[in-house]
Write a protein that holds these residues in place. Structure first.
Motif, PDB file in Angstrom:
ATOM      1  N   VAL A 175       0.851  -1.186   0.000  1.00 38.95           N
ATOM      2  CA  VAL A 175       0.000   0.000   0.000  1.00 38.95           C
ATOM      3  C   VAL A 175       0.889   1.240   0.000  1.00 38.95           C
ATOM      4  CG1 VAL A 175      -1.759   1.304   1.266  1.00 38.95           C
ATOM      5  CG2 VAL A 175      -1.872  -1.202   1.188  1.00 38.95           C
ATOM      6  N   LEU A 176       0.745   2.060  -1.023  1.00 44.90           N
ATOM      7  CA  LEU A 176       1.546   3.271  -1.166  1.00 44.90           C
ATOM      8  C   LEU A 176       0.854   4.482  -0.572  1.00 44.90           C
ATOM      9  CD1 LEU A 176       2.573   2.710  -4.911  1.00 44.90           C
ATOM     10  CD2 LEU A 176       3.829   2.003  -2.865  1.00 44.90           C
ATOM     11  N   LEU A 185      -2.276   0.118  -8.865  1.00 41.39           N
ATOM     12  CA  LEU A 185      -3.718   0.234  -8.691  1.00 41.39           C
ATOM     13  C   LEU A 185      -4.073   1.498  -7.920  1.00 41.39           C
ATOM     14  CD1 LEU A 185      -4.222  -3.443  -7.426  1.00 41.39           C
ATOM     15  CD2 LEU A 185      -4.236  -2.639  -9.800  1.00 41.39           C
ATOM     16  N   ARG A 186      -5.017   2.270  -8.485  1.00 43.90           N
ATOM     17  CA  ARG A 186      -5.517   3.479  -7.805  1.00 43.90           C
ATOM     18  C   ARG A 186      -7.036   3.361  -7.700  1.00 43.90           C
ATOM     19  NH1 ARG A 186      -2.514   7.223 -12.060  1.00 43.90           N
ATOM     20  NH2 ARG A 186      -3.320   5.489 -13.271  1.00 43.90           N
ATOM     21  N   ASN A 187      -7.543   3.516  -6.482  1.00 46.70           N
ATOM     22  CA  ASN A 187      -8.977   3.342  -6.240  1.00 46.70           C
ATOM     23  C   ASN A 187      -9.533   4.461  -5.372  1.00 46.70           C
ATOM     24  OD1 ASN A 187      -7.696   0.433  -6.385  1.00 46.70           O
ATOM     25  ND2 ASN A 187      -9.812   0.232  -7.078  1.00 46.70           N
ATOM     26  N   TYR A 230      -9.005   7.315  -0.751  1.00 46.13           N
ATOM     27  CA  TYR A 230      -8.133   7.159  -1.919  1.00 46.13           C
ATOM     28  C   TYR A 230      -7.024   6.169  -1.583  1.00 46.13           C
ATOM     29  CZ  TYR A 230      -4.681   8.101  -5.534  1.00 46.13           C
ATOM     30  OH  TYR A 230      -3.776   7.958  -6.565  1.00 46.13           O
ATOM     31  N   LEU A 231      -6.859   5.166  -2.456  1.00 48.84           N
ATOM     32  CA  LEU A 231      -5.854   4.129  -2.263  1.00 48.84           C
ATOM     33  C   LEU A 231      -4.926   4.055  -3.463  1.00 48.84           C
ATOM     34  CD1 LEU A 231      -8.273   1.240  -1.170  1.00 48.84           C
ATOM     35  CD2 LEU A 231      -7.058   2.827   0.339  1.00 48.84           C
ATOM     36  N   GLU A 232      -3.650   3.864  -3.206  1.00 47.15           N
ATOM     37  CA  GLU A 232      -2.681   3.499  -4.234  1.00 47.15           C
ATOM     38  C   GLU A 232      -1.972   2.249  -3.756  1.00 47.15           C
ATOM     39  OE1 GLU A 232       0.145   6.386  -5.489  1.00 47.15           O
ATOM     40  OE2 GLU A 232      -1.353   7.950  -5.869  1.00 47.15           O
ATOM     41  N   ARG A 233      -1.935   1.222  -4.618  1.00 40.68           N
ATOM     42  CA  ARG A 233      -1.295  -0.040  -4.250  1.00 40.68           C
ATOM     43  C   ARG A 233      -0.445  -0.557  -5.403  1.00 40.68           C
ATOM     44  NH1 ARG A 233      -6.223  -3.515  -3.657  1.00 40.68           N
ATOM     45  NH2 ARG A 233      -6.988  -1.953  -5.125  1.00 40.68           N
ATOM     46  N   LEU A 234       0.607  -1.273  -5.049  1.00 44.86           N
ATOM     47  CA  LEU A 234       1.438  -1.949  -6.030  1.00 44.86           C
ATOM     48  C   LEU A 234       1.226  -3.439  -5.833  1.00 44.86           C
ATOM     49  CD1 LEU A 234       3.582  -1.481  -8.262  1.00 44.86           C
ATOM     50  CD2 LEU A 234       5.329  -1.847  -6.503  1.00 44.86           C
ATOM     51  N   ARG A 235       0.683  -4.102  -6.864  1.00 42.73           N
ATOM     52  CA  ARG A 235       0.384  -5.530  -6.782  1.00 42.73           C
ATOM     53  C   ARG A 235       1.488  -6.311  -7.491  1.00 42.73           C
ATOM     54  NH1 ARG A 235      -4.525  -7.198  -6.255  1.00 42.73           N
ATOM     55  NH2 ARG A 235      -4.379  -6.030  -4.315  1.00 42.73           N
ATOM     56  N   SER A 236       2.025  -7.317  -6.798  1.00 48.98           N
ATOM     57  CA  SER A 236       3.120  -8.125  -7.331  1.00 48.98           C
ATOM     58  C   SER A 236       2.738  -9.593  -7.322  1.00 48.98           C
ATOM     59  CB  SER A 236       4.392  -7.939  -6.480  1.00 48.98           C
ATOM     60  OG  SER A 236       4.798  -6.583  -6.458  1.00 48.98           O
TER      61      SER A 236
END
Length: 239
Positions: A101-102, A142-144, A127-133
Motif C-alpha cells: 500500500v503506497l 492500482l488506484r482506487n 483514496y488508495l494506491e497499491r502496487l500488486r506483485s
C-alpha cells in the motif's frame, strides 16, 4: 520436434517451452541452462535455440540474467472480462499475489471521481494506491476511490487480501461494473514502480463498480505491465 513440418524449428521449440511454462512444468525460477547446452541436448543449432529463447524473452516468460543464465519468470496473467479482482485472479492462477500500500487517505473528490461515484464534487472519499506483485515481480499499479461509510480500508488488511474481498466482507453485493481498457506509455514514476523502462507500453483499465442497489461503490484506475498481462474477451455475433 517435427523436422518435416513447414513450421520453423525455433517456433516449435518456443511453443513447447511456452506450454511448459503455462502448465507449470517449468516453474518460476527454473534455469534453462545456456544456449550451447540446450542446443546439444535438443539436437538443434545454437541460432535456432537462441531465436526460440528470444521469442519468449520478448513475451516476458523468460529472462536472461548475467552470470545466471536463462530463467523462467512466470506465465502471463490472462484476466477474464468478468467482475473479479486482480488479487483473486492471481490467486486462482497460483501466482501468489502480494500488495504494497503506497497511499491510504481521505481526500476531496475531484470532478471525474465525483462523477464516477455519483457524489458532489469535493465530497470526502477514500483514496488508495497499491502496487500488486506476483512471485516478487511488480504486475500492476492500482488506484482506487471509495465512498465513505461503506468500508474503512485498513492498510494492514489491504496488504494481505484483495479490495473486493474486503468489500464483500462488509456485506456488499457487487453486482455490475462499467469498464474501459486502453494503453499508453509509462511515465518515469510509473516505470520505476513497475520495473519497466520509461515509455514502456502499459495497459490501462478504468472501472466503476456498482452494488445490487445500483450505488457506485468503487472507482478504479489501474495500470498493468503489458508484457505480463492481458485481458480476455468473449465476443458473440449479433442474431
Amino acid at each position: 520436434m517435427d523436422r518435416t513440418s513447414p513450421v520453423p524449428l525455433y517456433f516449435q521449440l518456443a511453443q513447447q517451452l511456452e506450454a511448459a511454462v503455462e502448465n507449470g512444468t517449468l516453474s518460476p525460477g527454473t534455469l534453462l541452462g545456456n544456449e550451447i547446452d540446450l542446443a546439444t541436448r535438443l539436437g538443434l543449432s545454437r541460432p535456432t535455440v537462441r531465436q526460440a529463447i528470444q521469442t519468449l524473452v520478448d513475451k516476458g516468460l523468460l529472462v536472461r540474467r548475467r552470470g545466471v543464465g536463462t530463467q523462467v519468470v512466470h506465465s502471463r496473467v490472462r484476466r477474464p472480462m468478468e467482475l473479479s479482482s486482480l488479487y483473486d485472479d492471481l490467486a486462482t492462477a497460483g501466482q501468489r499475489p502480494a500488495t504494497r500500500v503506497l497511499v491510504n487517505r481521505l481526500e476531496p473528490a475531484a470532478g471525474p471521481v465525483a462523477a464516477a461515484l455519483g457524489v458532489p464534487e469535493g465530497t470526502e472519499v477514500h483514496y488508495l494506491e497499491r502496487l500488486r506483485s506476483a512471485h516478487g515481480e511488480p504486475m500492476a499499479y492500482l488506484r482506487n476511490h471509495l465512498p465513505t461509510g461503506i468500508v474503512t480500508p485498513d492498510t494492514e488488511r489491504l496488504e494481505t487480501t484483495g479490495l473486493y474481498r474486503m468489500l464483500r466482507s462488509a456485506a456488499l453485493t457487487l453486482h455490475s461494473a462499467r469498464q474501459s481498457v486502453g494503453a499508453r506509455a509509462a511515465t518515469v514514476q510509473e516505470a520505476a514502480l513497475l520495473d519497466e523502462p520509461a515509455g514502456a507500453p502499459l495497459l490501462t483499465m478504468e472501472r466503476v463498480t456498482y452494488d445490487d442497489s445500483g450505488r457506485a461503490v468503487e472507482y478504479g484506475s489501474h495500470l498493468y505491465r503489458a508484457a505480463r498481462y492481458s485481458f480476455e474477451f468473449q465476443l458473440m455475433a449479433r442474431p
